[in-house]
Scaffold this motif. Structure first.
Motif, PDB file in Angstrom:
ATOM      1  N   SER A   4       0.834  -1.202   0.000  1.00  0.00           N
ATOM      2  CA  SER A   4       0.000   0.000   0.000  1.00  0.00           C
ATOM      3  C   SER A   4       0.870   1.254   0.000  1.00  0.00           C
ATOM      4  N   ILE A  97      -4.868   6.769  -1.647  1.00  0.00           N
ATOM      5  CA  ILE A  97      -4.287   5.465  -1.375  1.00  0.00           C
ATOM      6  C   ILE A  97      -4.351   4.572  -2.618  1.00  0.00           C
ATOM      7  N   ASP A  99      -1.706   1.033  -4.391  1.00  0.00           N
ATOM      8  CA  ASP A  99      -0.705   0.028  -4.043  1.00  0.00           C
ATOM      9  C   ASP A  99       0.254  -0.109  -5.211  1.00  0.00           C
TER      10      ASP A  99
END
Length: 202
Positions: A4, A97, A99
């Motif tokens: 992440s 956010i 990854d």
């Protein structure tokens, strides 16, 4: 191994990000003449425009979109304490956010560093089999980071842009800011999940 990653920006930049359908690097944003609410140190941003990258697509660090490997970053603490280039505090700062695998699936020119990318002795790594060398759980995600400030600032960097659809969540400090984000997302075809996460802030 996908990890992440978190990019912080001011809510005032969200409409432009949605309109551009991506996060641009500082260099590309300047080239395009896009307005931006800066929350970082201006002198560090200027220095990164001149600091070479020896892996990925080469160029300069300022030509890459930066992410940290954790929310509640060291830079957010600086923003919380207010600094000479931005005195607005952390309340309206967003965590975007994603990854590493999601970003790399749309942008092959990525790398990461073991410490703050701006430091001369930061290692630039584009061999992602080595990402497990980062101690994400015990150091990077540590709440009290005075003893390993540089390691906590390890970065993931993507050349030139990150597509808006690569952002899967938006973390905010309060419900009031979440409500503002939801209004802005009405303009977007793609709408990431919005989460109120006060633990990601100081």
């Amino acid at each position: 191994m996908s990890v992440s990653v978190s990019h912080i920006t001011h809510i005032d930049n969200l409409a432009s990000i949605i309109g551009q359908n991506c996060l641009w690097s500082d260099a590309k944003r300047i080239e395009l003449g896009l307005l931006n609410q800066n929350i970082g140190y201006s002198h560090i941003k200027a220095r990164r425009l001149q600091k070479p990258v020896n892996v990925a697509s080469g160029g300069m660090i300022g030509e890459y979109v930066p992410f940290n490997f954790c929310p509640r970053s060291v830079m957010l603490y600086v923003i919380h304490r207010r600094h000479k280039d931005f005195d607005g505090g952390q309340e309206r700062v967003l965590h975007l956010i994603s990854d590493t695998d999601t970003v790399r699936s749309t942008n092959q020119h990525c790398f990461f560093t073991d410490i703050h990318a701006d430091l001369d002795y930061a290692e630039q790594i584009d061999d992602f089999t080595r990402i497990s060398e980062l101690d994400i759980q015990r150091i990077i995600n540590e709440r009290y980071w005075q003893d390993f400030k540089e390691e906590k600032q390890a970065e993931f960097l993507a050349y030139e842009s990150v597509q808006w659809r690569a952002i899967n969540r938006i973390g905010v400090r309060s419900q009031a800011v979440a409500d503002e984000v939801h209004v802005l997302l009405q303009l977007a075809r793609y709408k990431p999940l919005v989460e109120v996460r006060p633990e990601w802030y100081y």
